[in-house]
Motif scaffolding. Sequence first.
Motif, PDB file in Angstrom:
ATOM      1  N   ASP A 143       0.900  -1.248  -0.204  1.00 55.27           N
ATOM      2  CA  ASP A 143      -0.013   0.043  -0.158  1.00 55.27           C
ATOM      3  C   ASP A 143       0.975   1.252   0.045  1.00 55.27           C
ATOM      4  O   ASP A 143       0.475   2.238  -0.764  1.00 55.27           O
ATOM      5  CB  ASP A 143      -1.011  -0.069   1.071  1.00 55.27           C
ATOM      6  CG  ASP A 143      -1.876  -1.073   1.157  1.00 55.27           C
ATOM      7  OD1 ASP A 143      -2.253  -1.541  -0.101  1.00 55.27           O
ATOM      8  OD2 ASP A 143      -2.502  -1.409   2.259  1.00 55.27           O
ATOM      9  N   PHE A 144       2.069   1.333   0.724  1.00 54.27           N
ATOM     10  CA  PHE A 144       2.862   2.357   0.637  1.00 54.27           C
ATOM     11  C   PHE A 144       3.335   2.831  -0.522  1.00 54.27           C
ATOM     12  O   PHE A 144       3.433   3.849  -0.815  1.00 54.27           O
ATOM     13  CB  PHE A 144       3.938   2.086   1.720  1.00 54.27           C
ATOM     14  CG  PHE A 144       4.970   3.111   2.005  1.00 54.27           C
ATOM     15  CD1 PHE A 144       4.499   4.483   2.486  1.00 54.27           C
ATOM     16  CD2 PHE A 144       6.300   3.084   1.840  1.00 54.27           C
ATOM     17  CE1 PHE A 144       5.513   5.584   2.646  1.00 54.27           C
ATOM     18  CE2 PHE A 144       7.288   3.917   2.059  1.00 54.27           C
ATOM     19  CZ  PHE A 144       6.698   5.204   2.569  1.00 54.27           C
ATOM     20  N   ILE A 145       3.848   1.526  -1.224  1.00 53.60           N
ATOM     21  CA  ILE A 145       4.759   1.887  -2.292  1.00 53.60           C
ATOM     22  C   ILE A 145       3.845   2.329  -3.492  1.00 53.60           C
ATOM     23  O   ILE A 145       3.842   3.258  -4.319  1.00 53.60           O
ATOM     24  CB  ILE A 145       5.520   0.714  -2.923  1.00 53.60           C
ATOM     25  CG1 ILE A 145       6.580   0.527  -1.984  1.00 53.60           C
ATOM     26  CG2 ILE A 145       5.777   0.664  -4.570  1.00 53.60           C
ATOM     27  CD1 ILE A 145       7.346  -0.638  -2.083  1.00 53.60           C
ATOM     28  N   ILE A 146       2.491   1.777  -3.565  1.00 50.87           N
ATOM     29  CA  ILE A 146       1.434   1.962  -4.536  1.00 50.87           C
ATOM     30  C   ILE A 146       0.875   3.622  -4.316  1.00 50.87           C
ATOM     31  O   ILE A 146       0.937   4.414  -5.029  1.00 50.87           O
ATOM     32  CB  ILE A 146       0.079   1.249  -4.358  1.00 50.87           C
ATOM     33  CG1 ILE A 146       0.442  -0.144  -4.717  1.00 50.87           C
ATOM     34  CG2 ILE A 146      -0.767   1.740  -4.975  1.00 50.87           C
ATOM     35  CD1 ILE A 146      -0.623  -1.162  -4.494  1.00 50.87           C
ATOM     36  N   GLY A 147       1.079   4.087  -2.845  1.00 50.25           N
ATOM     37  CA  GLY A 147       0.742   5.284  -2.621  1.00 50.25           C
ATOM     38  C   GLY A 147       1.777   6.170  -3.359  1.00 50.25           C
ATOM     39  O   GLY A 147       1.376   7.238  -3.488  1.00 50.25           O
ATOM     40  N   LEU A 148       3.036   5.909  -2.935  1.00 48.83           N
ATOM     41  CA  LEU A 148       4.144   6.715  -3.165  1.00 48.83           C
ATOM     42  C   LEU A 148       4.024   6.902  -4.901  1.00 48.83           C
ATOM     43  O   LEU A 148       4.407   8.072  -5.481  1.00 48.83           O
ATOM     44  CB  LEU A 148       5.580   6.180  -2.763  1.00 48.83           C
ATOM     45  CG  LEU A 148       5.688   6.004  -1.249  1.00 48.83           C
ATOM     46  CD1 LEU A 148       6.936   5.652  -1.102  1.00 48.83           C
ATOM     47  CD2 LEU A 148       5.574   7.595  -0.744  1.00 48.83           C
ATOM     48  N   LYS A 149       3.609   6.065  -5.449  1.00 48.77           N
ATOM     49  CA  LYS A 149       3.774   6.088  -6.956  1.00 48.77           C
ATOM     50  C   LYS A 149       2.527   6.823  -7.270  1.00 48.77           C
ATOM     51  O   LYS A 149       2.640   7.630  -8.299  1.00 48.77           O
ATOM     52  CB  LYS A 149       3.572   4.715  -7.538  1.00 48.77           C
ATOM     53  CG  LYS A 149       4.895   3.973  -7.547  1.00 48.77           C
ATOM     54  CD  LYS A 149       4.854   2.549  -8.152  1.00 48.77           C
ATOM     55  CE  LYS A 149       6.165   1.904  -7.969  1.00 48.77           C
ATOM     56  NZ  LYS A 149       5.999   0.583  -8.665  1.00 48.77           N
ATOM     57  N   ALA A 150       1.522   6.857  -6.569  1.00 53.33           N
ATOM     58  CA  ALA A 150       0.180   7.701  -6.993  1.00 53.33           C
ATOM     59  C   ALA A 150       0.387   8.984  -6.897  1.00 53.33           C
ATOM     60  O   ALA A 150       0.073  10.097  -7.347  1.00 53.33           O
ATOM     61  CB  ALA A 150      -1.156   7.275  -6.421  1.00 53.33           C
ATOM     62  N   ASP A 151       1.528   9.326  -5.653  1.00 56.57           N
ATOM     63  CA  ASP A 151       1.754  10.908  -5.437  1.00 56.57           C
ATOM     64  C   ASP A 151       2.861  11.513  -6.288  1.00 56.57           C
ATOM     65  O   ASP A 151       3.329  12.468  -5.877  1.00 56.57           O
ATOM     66  CB  ASP A 151       1.950  10.974  -3.786  1.00 56.57           C
ATOM     67  CG  ASP A 151       0.905  10.460  -2.952  1.00 56.57           C
ATOM     68  OD1 ASP A 151      -0.352  10.741  -3.494  1.00 56.57           O
ATOM     69  OD2 ASP A 151       0.975  10.120  -1.831  1.00 56.57           O
ATOM     70  N   GLY A 349       2.808   7.755   7.837  1.00 56.31           N
ATOM     71  CA  GLY A 349       1.962   7.750   9.081  1.00 56.31           C
ATOM     72  C   GLY A 349       1.029   6.504   8.768  1.00 56.31           C
ATOM     73  O   GLY A 349       0.880   5.665   9.643  1.00 56.31           O
ATOM     74  N   ALA A 350       0.539   6.088   7.438  1.00 57.05           N
ATOM     75  CA  ALA A 350      -0.174   4.996   7.222  1.00 57.05           C
ATOM     76  C   ALA A 350       0.676   3.789   7.523  1.00 57.05           C
ATOM     77  O   ALA A 350       0.121   2.666   7.945  1.00 57.05           O
ATOM     78  CB  ALA A 350      -1.152   5.056   6.163  1.00 57.05           C
ATOM     79  N   LEU A 351       1.748   3.985   6.882  1.00 56.94           N
ATOM     80  CA  LEU A 351       2.584   2.684   6.788  1.00 56.94           C
ATOM     81  C   LEU A 351       2.903   2.303   8.368  1.00 56.94           C
ATOM     82  O   LEU A 351       2.972   1.156   8.661  1.00 56.94           O
ATOM     83  CB  LEU A 351       3.999   3.069   5.927  1.00 56.94           C
ATOM     84  CG  LEU A 351       5.151   2.078   6.344  1.00 56.94           C
ATOM     85  CD1 LEU A 351       4.772   0.794   5.451  1.00 56.94           C
ATOM     86  CD2 LEU A 351       6.348   2.608   5.815  1.00 56.94           C
ATOM     87  N   VAL A 352       3.463   3.325   9.112  1.00 49.63           N
ATOM     88  CA  VAL A 352       3.829   3.037  10.506  1.00 49.63           C
ATOM     89  C   VAL A 352       2.695   2.314  11.342  1.00 49.63           C
ATOM     90  O   VAL A 352       2.753   1.419  12.202  1.00 49.63           O
ATOM     91  CB  VAL A 352       4.464   4.082  11.149  1.00 49.63           C
ATOM     92  CG1 VAL A 352       4.846   3.964  12.568  1.00 49.63           C
ATOM     93  CG2 VAL A 352       5.762   4.289  10.337  1.00 49.63           C
TER      94      VAL A 352
END
Length: 360
Positions: A143-151, A349-352
């Motif tokens: 989820d973190f990596i998918i989010g970083l790519k989306a951002d 924040g979501a990752l941790v």
Amino acid sequence: MRGLGLGLWGTSTKLPALQPVNTVPPSFTGTAEVGETLAIDLGTWINADTVLGRIERSPNGINNWSTATSYSAVTTYDVTMADRRFYLRLRVVATNENGSEYFNACCLGPVPLLDADATTYTEAVEVADDAIIEPAIAQAYDDFIIGLKADSVWSNLTACCIMVGARTLPGCLVPLRGPAPTNVNFVSADYNRKTGLKGNGVNKYLDSNQANQDIAQNDFHMSVKISELITPHINRNFLGISENGTGATHLRCNSSGNSGFRVRHSQFRSIGGMEAGMYGASRSASEGYTIRRGGTDYAITEASQIPYAGDIWIFARNDLANTQPCEERMSWYSLGNAIDLEDLEDRLGALVSAIDGAIP
């Protein structure tokens, strides 16, 4: 004859209780990937009043099965995000008044993560740990990596580490992107899976192996996530190179305990007190940059200089005359091109939080 008849009528013969019997095994088929639908056949049974099935998950396909759905007359199952990195199986129960019989259809999986980079990273951590990561932690990485790519953050990371979630210190130091850091004096006792790696304020640091001068002068960011702020927090460097030379770059707290920084310039700047959380800087122009601390962005006007040459250190400053290592515990660092720091902070924040919830 009459006596024989009386004897027969007087004898009670009870047939044995018959429980359900399976004659055609249940089946569970299809492609175990998120978004796919798996086909379910509960099989053929005799002596059964009801035949119901449910889906179960396991991290290894052998034991520790948990319930994904309740028992029902199910015919299909839609694979969801919650199934990532789990094995799936169909468990069937056939019941009548005499009891129940169970049947476990062969398992499918594991269900892959959605992002190829998340898969590569997770597998590298598992190799370093010599152990499988819990599916919920792998999902958090995904989820973190998918989010970083989306951002549009992912492509601007040139060196970074997630320093939580892994089972061991070597796993913690597997890079998410870029070069692996060189560990200087950290030991296993310094690492906590939930909160990260802790400095000692004396001689422990990481060499990021990312040269400051190799990232564009006016297209640069740096960040750390501080999970434990030590009091008093004075004269400590969280990340950086050079104390005050031309093109110095660092995040620190100064002799007054306030946040301090240089972002490709020699003039020291500060915006007040320190607190736990993400602390970062992003420069996308020669005349100034943004500092983010405590969930707030601060615009700083300060002209850039040619970056001081050398590797950027984490938990200390690459300046042998004045390294000033920190004692803080940190769960993340990153270096690279300019980014939206608020987006990164939200994703961290979501990752941790997800990793904290996944570890007992």
